[in-house]
Enzyme design. Sequence first.
Site, PDB file in Angstrom:
ATOM      1  N   GLY A 100       0.828  -1.195   0.000  1.00 31.40           N
ATOM      2  CA  GLY A 100       0.000   0.000   0.000  1.00 31.40           C
ATOM      3  C   GLY A 100       0.860   1.242   0.000  1.00 31.40           C
ATOM      4  N   ASP A 227      -8.532   8.184  13.669  1.00 31.59           N
ATOM      5  CA  ASP A 227      -8.437   8.251  12.208  1.00 31.59           C
ATOM      6  C   ASP A 227      -9.189   7.061  11.605  1.00 31.59           C
ATOM      7  OD1 ASP A 227      -7.699   9.254   9.716  1.00 31.59           O
ATOM      8  OD2 ASP A 227      -5.833   8.124   9.652  1.00 31.59           O
TER       9      ASP A 227
HETATM   10  N1  LIG Z   1       0.020  -5.112   8.555  1.00 30.85           N
HETATM   11  C1  LIG Z   1      -0.378  -4.960   7.290  1.00 30.85           C
HETATM   12  N2  LIG Z   1      -0.569  -6.040   6.487  1.00 30.85           N
HETATM   13  C2  LIG Z   1      -0.955  -5.909   5.209  1.00 30.85           C
HETATM   14  N3  LIG Z   1      -1.178  -4.732   4.596  1.00 30.85           N
HETATM   15  C3  LIG Z   1      -1.008  -3.603   5.331  1.00 30.85           C
HETATM   16  C4  LIG Z   1      -0.595  -3.660   6.703  1.00 30.85           C
HETATM   17  N4  LIG Z   1      -0.502  -2.380   7.159  1.00 30.85           N
HETATM   18  C5  LIG Z   1      -0.840  -1.589   6.129  1.00 30.85           C
HETATM   19  N5  LIG Z   1      -1.148  -2.300   5.017  1.00 30.85           N
HETATM   20  C6  LIG Z   1      -1.542  -1.771   3.690  1.00 30.85           C
HETATM   21  O1  LIG Z   1      -0.931  -0.518   3.467  1.00 30.85           O
HETATM   22  C7  LIG Z   1      -1.905   0.514   3.301  1.00 30.85           C
HETATM   23  C8  LIG Z   1      -1.451   1.793   3.971  1.00 30.85           C
HETATM   24  O2  LIG Z   1      -1.318   1.583   5.353  1.00 30.85           O
HETATM   25  P1  LIG Z   1      -1.738   2.692   6.412  1.00 30.85           P
HETATM   26  O3  LIG Z   1      -3.177   2.985   6.312  1.00 30.85           O
HETATM   27  O4  LIG Z   1      -1.245   2.243   7.750  1.00 30.85           O
HETATM   28  O5  LIG Z   1      -0.855   3.932   5.909  1.00 30.85           O
HETATM   29  P2  LIG Z   1      -1.240   5.425   5.460  1.00 30.85           P
HETATM   30  O6  LIG Z   1      -0.147   5.971   4.659  1.00 30.85           O
HETATM   31  O7  LIG Z   1      -1.637   6.170   6.642  1.00 30.85           O
HETATM   32  O8  LIG Z   1      -2.430   5.230   4.504  1.00 30.85           O
HETATM   33  P3  LIG Z   1      -3.505   6.316   4.086  1.00 30.85           P
HETATM   34  O9  LIG Z   1      -2.848   7.612   3.885  1.00 30.85           O
HETATM   35  O10 LIG Z   1      -4.054   5.685   2.843  1.00 30.85           O
HETATM   36  O11 LIG Z   1      -4.465   6.286   5.238  1.00 30.85           O
HETATM   37  C9  LIG Z   1      -3.181  -0.071   3.873  1.00 30.85           C
HETATM   38  O12 LIG Z   1      -4.333   0.450   3.267  1.00 30.85           O
HETATM   39  C10 LIG Z   1      -3.047  -1.552   3.600  1.00 30.85           C
HETATM   40  O13 LIG Z   1      -3.471  -1.856   2.308  1.00 30.85           O
END
Ligand SMILES: Nc1ncnc2c1ncn2[C@@H]1O[C@H](COP(=O)(O)OP(=O)(O)OP(=O)(O)O)[C@@H](O)[C@H]1O
Length: 299
Positions: A100, A227
């Site tokens: 992601g 969040d």
């Molecule tokens: N432990 C995990 N296992 C599998 N996939 C994960 C895991 N943690 C995060 N992801 C993937 O990575 C993406 C981004 O993670 P996260 O939401 O923690 O980060 P973010 O940068 O804050 O994202 P956003 O800005 O989209 O909210 C998630 O939507 C998910 O698809």
Amino acid sequence: MSSAEQAARFLKELEPEDIRVLLAIEKVLRAREQVSADYIANSTKLHVDEVEYRLSRLNAKGFIVKRNQGYSLVSSGLDVIALYAFVKRGLISGMGRALGVGKEADVFEAINDKGDLYAIKFFRIGRISFRDIKRKRAYTSPLYSHQWLVVNMGAAKREYMVLKKLYPIGVAVPEPIAVERHAILMRKVFGSRLSEWRDIDNPKRVLIEILSNLRKAYIEGGIVSSDLSEYNILYDGEKICIIDWPQAVGKEHPNSLILLDRDVLNILTFFRRKFKIDCPLEAATFYVRGWSDNLPIKA
Ligand SMILES: Nc1ncnc2c1ncn2[C@@H]1O[C@H](COP(=O)(O)OP(=O)(O)OP(=O)(O)O)[C@@H](O)[C@H]1O
Ligand SMILES: [Mg+2]
């Protein structure tokens, strides 16, 4: 190739002198924005010619940048340091595909010698998009500002601490394994974001599952996500997992109840809109706060 992928690739050709130089720059991150070759030679006890060679090599790879009075560490250099540390601790042996790419983090799959799968979340707060650079006519990316690295290390540590608190009490969050610099190593969670599901078998059960996890996090863990949305819940058709906790606040925070209510409202709105499931906001917030055990959901 993303910065983390570049870092992972570099790990294979990394020599001890490279990491010594990177660590010497990182050591004074909070105090100095730029570090000279002489300073590094002094602190690493490497010959200054060796240091110069390492600096130009690291600069060419984009892990540090040359500035007028020395060199500064950038985000991908910190990726190298974090990955190196996870590998050295024997926690992982390789990094795989992107899981992601969010606004504030890049998440990659990782694996250990036994084949166990993990996720590494690299924090990227302060990253500026190409569009922003054009729009704001900013020619120096804030990524070069070492202060963002410090911010990202703080965010990783905060999220890790939250996971360490919630996972052992049974809240559905990824199992935290370790934190290094701006990166969290956690167990890989299967499934996709709730927002991507068109149809689910028993939405009422899933909603109850989410609210009871929020309740547990709040009552037993003393923590509010603040969040929460369908984008931060992973679902595999059976279990849910709540991710993305760097902005979580404690029960004692003056706005904790407002933030908790907002989390609940986001989820109820999503379930109402997408799955036509109704639950009064007040009843749900009372349930999550632990003021009542009753959750009147109409499907
Ligand atoms: N432990 C995990 N296992 C599998 N996939 C994960 C895991 N943690 C995060 N992801 C993937 O990575 C993406 C981004 O993670 P996260 O939401 O923690 O980060 P973010 O940068 O804050 O994202 P956003 O800005 O989209 O909210 C998630 O939507 C998910 O698809
Ligand atoms: Mg997220």
